[in-house]
Design a protein around this motif. Structure first.
Motif, PDB file in Angstrom:
ATOM      1  N   LEU A 169      21.873  45.882  35.030  1.00 50.47           N
ATOM      2  CA  LEU A 169      23.318  46.148  35.061  1.00 50.47           C
ATOM      3  C   LEU A 169      24.091  44.982  35.686  1.00 50.47           C
ATOM      4  O   LEU A 169      25.138  44.551  35.176  1.00 50.47           O
ATOM      5  CB  LEU A 169      23.591  47.437  35.852  1.00 50.47           C
ATOM      6  CG  LEU A 169      25.071  47.799  36.036  1.00 50.47           C
ATOM      7  CD1 LEU A 169      25.733  48.045  34.685  1.00 50.47           C
ATOM      8  CD2 LEU A 169      25.192  49.062  36.915  1.00 50.47           C
ATOM      9  N   ALA A 170      23.608  44.422  36.815  1.00 50.61           N
ATOM     10  CA  ALA A 170      24.283  43.297  37.476  1.00 50.61           C
ATOM     11  C   ALA A 170      24.311  42.080  36.574  1.00 50.61           C
ATOM     12  O   ALA A 170      25.334  41.371  36.470  1.00 50.61           O
ATOM     13  CB  ALA A 170      23.586  42.980  38.787  1.00 50.61           C
ATOM     14  N   ALA A 171      23.144  41.817  35.883  1.00 49.48           N
ATOM     15  CA  ALA A 171      23.100  40.654  34.991  1.00 49.48           C
ATOM     16  C   ALA A 171      24.081  40.818  33.846  1.00 49.48           C
ATOM     17  O   ALA A 171      24.790  39.872  33.454  1.00 49.48           O
ATOM     18  CB  ALA A 171      21.667  40.477  34.480  1.00 49.48           C
ATOM     19  N   ALA A 172      24.136  42.012  33.270  1.00 46.41           N
ATOM     20  CA  ALA A 172      25.051  42.245  32.145  1.00 46.41           C
ATOM     21  C   ALA A 172      26.510  42.113  32.575  1.00 46.41           C
ATOM     22  O   ALA A 172      27.340  41.518  31.879  1.00 46.41           O
ATOM     23  CB  ALA A 172      24.768  43.628  31.554  1.00 46.41           C
ATOM     24  N   ALA A 173      26.853  42.663  33.757  1.00 47.76           N
ATOM     25  CA  ALA A 173      28.238  42.579  34.239  1.00 47.76           C
ATOM     26  C   ALA A 173      28.638  41.143  34.524  1.00 47.76           C
ATOM     27  O   ALA A 173      29.766  40.702  34.202  1.00 47.76           O
ATOM     28  CB  ALA A 173      28.386  43.444  35.487  1.00 47.76           C
ATOM     29  N   LEU A 174      27.738  40.355  35.146  1.00 50.07           N
ATOM     30  CA  LEU A 174      28.034  38.951  35.450  1.00 50.07           C
ATOM     31  C   LEU A 174      28.205  38.143  34.178  1.00 50.07           C
ATOM     32  O   LEU A 174      29.112  37.311  34.070  1.00 50.07           O
ATOM     33  CB  LEU A 174      26.914  38.364  36.323  1.00 50.07           C
ATOM     34  CG  LEU A 174      27.093  36.904  36.734  1.00 50.07           C
ATOM     35  CD1 LEU A 174      28.382  36.744  37.547  1.00 50.07           C
ATOM     36  CD2 LEU A 174      25.888  36.436  37.546  1.00 50.07           C
ATOM     37  N   SER A 175      27.343  38.406  33.221  1.00 45.10           N
ATOM     38  CA  SER A 175      27.455  37.689  31.947  1.00 45.10           C
ATOM     39  C   SER A 175      28.789  37.990  31.268  1.00 45.10           C
ATOM     40  O   SER A 175      29.458  37.086  30.753  1.00 45.10           O
ATOM     41  CB  SER A 175      26.271  38.086  31.044  1.00 45.10           C
ATOM     42  OG  SER A 175      26.404  37.484  29.767  1.00 45.10           O
ATOM     43  N   SER A 176      29.181  39.251  31.294  1.00 42.33           N
ATOM     44  CA  SER A 176      30.478  39.624  30.690  1.00 42.33           C
ATOM     45  C   SER A 176      31.644  38.948  31.402  1.00 42.33           C
ATOM     46  O   SER A 176      32.595  38.470  30.781  1.00 42.33           O
ATOM     47  CB  SER A 176      30.625  41.148  30.730  1.00 42.33           C
ATOM     48  OG  SER A 176      31.903  41.524  30.268  1.00 42.33           O
ATOM     49  N   VAL A 178      31.606  36.102  33.123  1.00 43.44           N
ATOM     50  CA  VAL A 178      31.642  34.657  32.857  1.00 43.44           C
ATOM     51  C   VAL A 178      32.219  34.382  31.482  1.00 43.44           C
ATOM     52  O   VAL A 178      33.061  33.488  31.299  1.00 43.44           O
ATOM     53  CB  VAL A 178      30.226  34.070  33.004  1.00 43.44           C
ATOM     54  CG1 VAL A 178      30.182  32.631  32.497  1.00 43.44           C
ATOM     55  CG2 VAL A 178      29.768  34.138  34.453  1.00 43.44           C
ATOM     56  N   ARG A 179      31.797  35.181  30.485  1.00 43.99           N
ATOM     57  CA  ARG A 179      32.333  34.971  29.131  1.00 43.99           C
ATOM     58  C   ARG A 179      33.837  35.169  29.096  1.00 43.99           C
ATOM     59  O   ARG A 179      34.583  34.402  28.488  1.00 43.99           O
ATOM     60  CB  ARG A 179      31.641  35.951  28.171  1.00 43.99           C
ATOM     61  CG  ARG A 179      30.187  35.613  27.874  1.00 43.99           C
ATOM     62  CD  ARG A 179      29.699  36.373  26.644  1.00 43.99           C
ATOM     63  NE  ARG A 179      29.939  37.798  26.763  1.00 43.99           N
ATOM     64  CZ  ARG A 179      29.109  38.673  27.313  1.00 43.99           C
ATOM     65  NH1 ARG A 179      27.962  38.249  27.832  1.00 43.99           N
ATOM     66  NH2 ARG A 179      29.390  39.953  27.352  1.00 43.99           N
ATOM     67  N   ARG A 180      34.274  36.225  29.725  1.00 44.21           N
ATOM     68  CA  ARG A 180      35.707  36.507  29.712  1.00 44.21           C
ATOM     69  C   ARG A 180      36.493  35.434  30.478  1.00 44.21           C
ATOM     70  O   ARG A 180      37.620  35.074  30.095  1.00 44.21           O
ATOM     71  CB  ARG A 180      35.982  37.889  30.310  1.00 44.21           C
ATOM     72  CG  ARG A 180      35.474  39.005  29.425  1.00 44.21           C
ATOM     73  CD  ARG A 180      35.839  40.374  29.993  1.00 44.21           C
ATOM     74  NE  ARG A 180      35.320  41.449  29.175  1.00 44.21           N
ATOM     75  CZ  ARG A 180      35.929  41.917  28.071  1.00 44.21           C
ATOM     76  NH1 ARG A 180      37.081  41.385  27.704  1.00 44.21           N
ATOM     77  NH2 ARG A 180      35.398  42.899  27.373  1.00 44.21           N
ATOM     78  N   MET A 181      35.942  34.918  31.587  1.00 47.67           N
ATOM     79  CA  MET A 181      36.641  33.876  32.350  1.00 47.67           C
ATOM     80  C   MET A 181      36.812  32.620  31.525  1.00 47.67           C
ATOM     81  O   MET A 181      37.888  31.998  31.497  1.00 47.67           O
ATOM     82  CB  MET A 181      35.876  33.571  33.637  1.00 47.67           C
ATOM     83  CG  MET A 181      35.995  34.642  34.708  1.00 47.67           C
ATOM     84  SD  MET A 181      37.672  34.815  35.332  1.00 47.67           S
ATOM     85  CE  MET A 181      37.827  33.252  36.167  1.00 47.67           C
TER      86      MET A 181
END
Length: 834
Positions: A169-176, A178-181
């Motif tokens: 869950l943490a990896a998926a949230a961080l990836s999302s 970064v992409r959005r930023m």
């Protein structure tokens, strides 16, 4: 371009855009996190429910399903699945039947002792519904699933590990995030460049052009894209053009408004003060912050006496103009008369847009008007007094014929008539001084010329008779002043011995002429200097010693001076004693000896003359000086008068502050011929002054009234003016004020009042009007010459031909507005006169 990219506007817009997009990214990331978390918990719950569903299915399909089979199934599930921390078979009481050995939880009893676990086990059996929830124990995060096996008294408790799921869950949230930023930064840069090219850059160039506009001139930038911004640039050009035009108009209007002495206010349609000129601030003593931007009612709360604001409030209430005169107050509380005019300013539709307030200080004009009205009322009162006095005298004459029973009433009326007579005589003394001026003046001129002895004796008799009459007039005047309470003492450092010696030396020739011995003496220590009125002190002694000489046929008259100590060391009592060996006074006459117009008997007035005023005035003066007068007399042997006066003693070393006697210092300006302008309407006095000025070697020009004086001054050049006070058309005081007020070279010419108005306070009145000197009629020539010389000296205007040059230079001002106004005033006065 670069400057506009890093300018404050661009930075501000970029930061705001960045902050907005970051907020949106964070919100979206937070939403994504909770969605992933919800999916994760759903997946975990499905994974945990698989064991319970398997056991439930077997219990329904296998009719002989028992505890052993259930235990085997629980053990297999625990061994086959690594993500299961523990799978337990439990009964309906919560006891563990199987699974403790295969569980990866070290402390199984502590797990089942957990309150939430116990509650979930009970609820699942009672409600026959599975219970699932997240729980933490012994540092382990897990998902607990408790379910009862249908048809049995058994149940299962499954604990699924959440560690791997939370990492995912943490990896998926961080990836999302970064992409959005990255997407946000790229989008913001592109959007900022587009916004900068289309809006920010043109706006900054337009702002730079506005800041660089000097004096209201605006030069719009040429690279503004067409559209709203180009329209805005065009609008700015129009506004700045109008602003420049309005600025010039406002500067001109402000120059006019601030250059006048009148106060000017501008208010909006509600009455709120928008602007005040400097004249209004000077007039009222207010500051700009006191009134500008405020309503009249708010200002009047603190400064209730501001008249213009009261009238403005009324006009703002009804929308009408005003034109009033009223008494206003300055901020400091000083009163002044104000003329206030308020006019509403309307727009094209007739609606009120502003109010204009103009206030003028008319205090001087009002004071003049009040003085004129007061003089008119005083004149009317004097006429009524004379009429009333005449009526009373007529009534008294008729009453004297009545019977003895009316004597008491007649006595009281006679006393009233006597007081009225005193007032009447005080008024008439002025009228008598005017012809006396001609009599004594002509007599002096005749005596100074060649005469035969017989002519000189006759003129001397005229002169002495006139002096006698003048003495009587002066006594009447003094008596009138005393009765009216207008006579005031003028104390100054005085030597009592000098006053006594002066009186004795002046009257010694009179005593010698009658063959009398006149002596003076001192008793004890006499103060060198006292504070007293030397003029009134001499008058008292002249009356007493003069009477003693007049009523003593033979023998002697002695005058003594003594000083008595008082309780106050700075005060002493002077005692003047006048003794004579004259005819004496009958004892019956002593009580009324100091009564006005009274003598011992009628034969005395026939024998010795006199009015009977001397002793009355002496007693009044003595009383005014806080003293007393006593008399002792024996008929046929003589009389003794004693005057006691309390005085303040000055120290012996105090300097003499009395001015030098007239005539001790040469007076400048008396030798050169003068050009004299005489303002006089009496023919006799005109003739007298012609003779006097001719004798003095001066050139005399006569004007019969104040208007003629002004005309003579405009036509000729003069060195001095001798000004009568009472004249037709324009009196002497008003004429002097006009001379001092005009902007002419002769506005500072010396002016000497030459008048029979010689009452108390008249001299100060003439000086306040602008005159330089004062001589009362009848006058002595040497006194007139000294006063003329003093006025010329003080005015620093020695006669010289330069006055002609000034006159020629002032001729250039002919035709000016002030000259035209003066000409119109003179013509109007002549028209009113006839």
């Amino acid at each position: 371009m670069l400057r506009s990219l890093v300018g404050p506007t661009a930075r501000d817009v970029a930061l705001k855009m960045f902050a907005l997009l970051i907020a949106l990214v964070l919100i979206q990331s937070l939403v994504d996190y909770y969605q992933l978390r919800s999916v994760m918990f759903t997946s975990v719950e499905q994974r945990a429910s698989m064991v319970a569903d398997h056991l439930a299915m077997r219990s329904q399909l296998d009719g002989d399903f028992n505890v052993g089979e259930a235990s085997q199934a629980v053990s297999r599930e625990a061994l086959w699945h690594d993500d299961l921390l523990g799978v337990y078979l439990i009964d309906d009481t919560g006891n563990v039947l199987e699974g403790a050995e295969t569980a990866r939880i070290a402390n199984t009893p502590a797990l089942f002792a957990h309150p939430e676990i116990r509650t979930a086990i009970n609820a699942s059996f009672i409600l026959e519904r599975p219970q699932s929830f997240k729980a933490s124990f012994d540092g382990i995060d897990g998902w607990v699933y408790v379910a009862a096996i249908p048809g049995t008294r058994l149940g299962s408790l499954t604990v699924v590990s959440l560690q791997s799921m939370q990492s995912e869950l943490a990896a998926a949230a961080l990836s999302s995030l970064v992409r959005r930023m990255l997407t946000t930064v790229i989008l913001m840069g592109a959007l900022f460049l587009v916004l900068h090219a289309a809006v920010i850059g043109p706006v900054q160039r337009l702002a730079t052009a506005v800041r660089n506009s000097v004096g209201g001139y605006f030069d719009p930038p040429s690279d503004i894209p067409k559209g709203e911004l180009s329209d805005l640039a065009l609008l700015f050009g129009q506004v700045f053009g109008r602003l420049q035009h309005s600025l010039r108009d406002n500067e001109q209007l402000a120059l006019v408004a601030n250059g006048t002495d009148a106060g000017v206010l501008i208010a909006d349609r509600t009455g709120q003060i928008v602007w005040a000129n400097a004249g209004y601030l000077r007039m009222t003593g207010l500051e700009r912050e006191d009134i500008e931007g405020r309503l009249p009612r708010d200002i009047l709360v603190r400064h209730a006496g501001i008249g213009a604001l009261k009238i403005l409030a009324e006009s703002a209430a009804d929308g009408e103009g005003r034109n009033v005169e009223m008494i206003g107050l300055t901020k400091q509380g000083t009163q002044y008369w104000a003329s206030i005019e308020i006019r509403p300013v309307r727009d094209a539709k007739g609606s009120i847009r502003n109010y204009i307030v103009v206030e003028n200080d008319v205090s001087r004009a009002k004071q003049t008007e009040i003085k004129l009205k007061r003089s008119q009322l005083e004149l009317q009162d004097r006429v009524l007094d004379l009429q009333h006095t005449s009526l009373q005298l007529e009534q008294e004459r008729a009453k004297l014929t009545r019977t003895a029973q009316d004597l008491s009433i007649a006595k009281e009326a006679a006393e009233n008539a006597n007081r009225a007579k005193s007032a009447f005589l005080a008024t008439m003394s002025h009228e008598l001084r005017t012809p006396m001026n001609g009599v004594l003046g002509m007599a002096d001129l005749l005596l100074s010329g060649p005469l035969t002895q017989e002519q000189r004796d006759g003129v001397t008799t005229i002169r002495e008779s006139g002096e006698c009459l003048l003495t009587i007039l002066n006594d009447i005047l003094d008596l009138s002043k005393l009765e009216a309470g207008r006579l005031e003492l003028e104390p100054e450092p005085t030597s009592p011995m000098t006053v006594l010696e002066t009186v004795v030396e002046v009257l010694r020739p009179n005593a010698k002429e009658k063959g009398l011995v006149l002596t003076k003496s001192e008793e004890g220590h006499i103060p060198q200097r006292i504070m007293s009125d030397p003029t009134r002190l001499r008058q008292i002694l002249f009356n007493l010693v003069g009477n003693a000489i007049k009523f003593t046929p033979q023998g002697e008259v002695s005058v003594s001076l003594a000083a008595r100590a008082c309780d106050d060391p700075d005060t002493a009592e002077l005692v003047f004693t006048v003794r004579d060996t004259g005819i004496g006074i009958p004892e019956a006459m002593l009580p009324r000896l100091f009564t006005r117009f009274q003598q011992a008997d009628s034969s005395i007035s026939r024998t010795y003359g006199g009015t009977g005023l001397g002793l009355a005035i002496t007693r009044e003066l003595t009383t005014l000086m806080n003293g007393t007068i006593e008399v002792e007399s024996t008929e046929g042997k003589g009389s003794c008068f004693t005057v006691r006066l309390p005085v303040r003693v000055l120290s012996e070393g105090k300097a003499d502050t009395q001015p030098a006697a007239a005539g001790q210092t040469p007076l400048p300006g008396t030798n050169a011929p003068l050009r004299v302008l005489l303002a006089e309407d009496q023919p006799v006095n005109q003739k007298l002054m012609c003779a006097v000025m001719e004798r003095l070697g001066h050139q005399l020009t006569i004007a019969e009234n104040g208007v003629e004086v002004i005309r003579k001054l405009r036509e000729q050049s003069f060195d001095i003016i001798l000004m009568d006070i009472q004249m037709p058309l324009m009196d002497g005081i008003q004429t002097t004020k006009v001379i001092r007020a005009v902007d002419e070279p002769w506005n500072d010419i010396p002016i000497v009042a030459l008048t029979a108005h010689a009452m108390e306070g008249h001299c100060e009145l003439y000086m306040a009007a602008g005159m330089n000197g004062f001589v009362s009629k009848p006058f002595k020539i040497d006194v007139l010459v000294e006063e003329m010389a003093r006025a010329l000296s003080e005015a620093s205007m020695p006669p010289s031909p330069s006055r002609e040059t000034e006159k020629a230079a002032s001729g250039e001002a002919k035709g000016s507005p002030a000259e035209d106004a003066l000409e119109k005033m003179l013509e109007e006065l002549e028209r009113m006169a006839g």
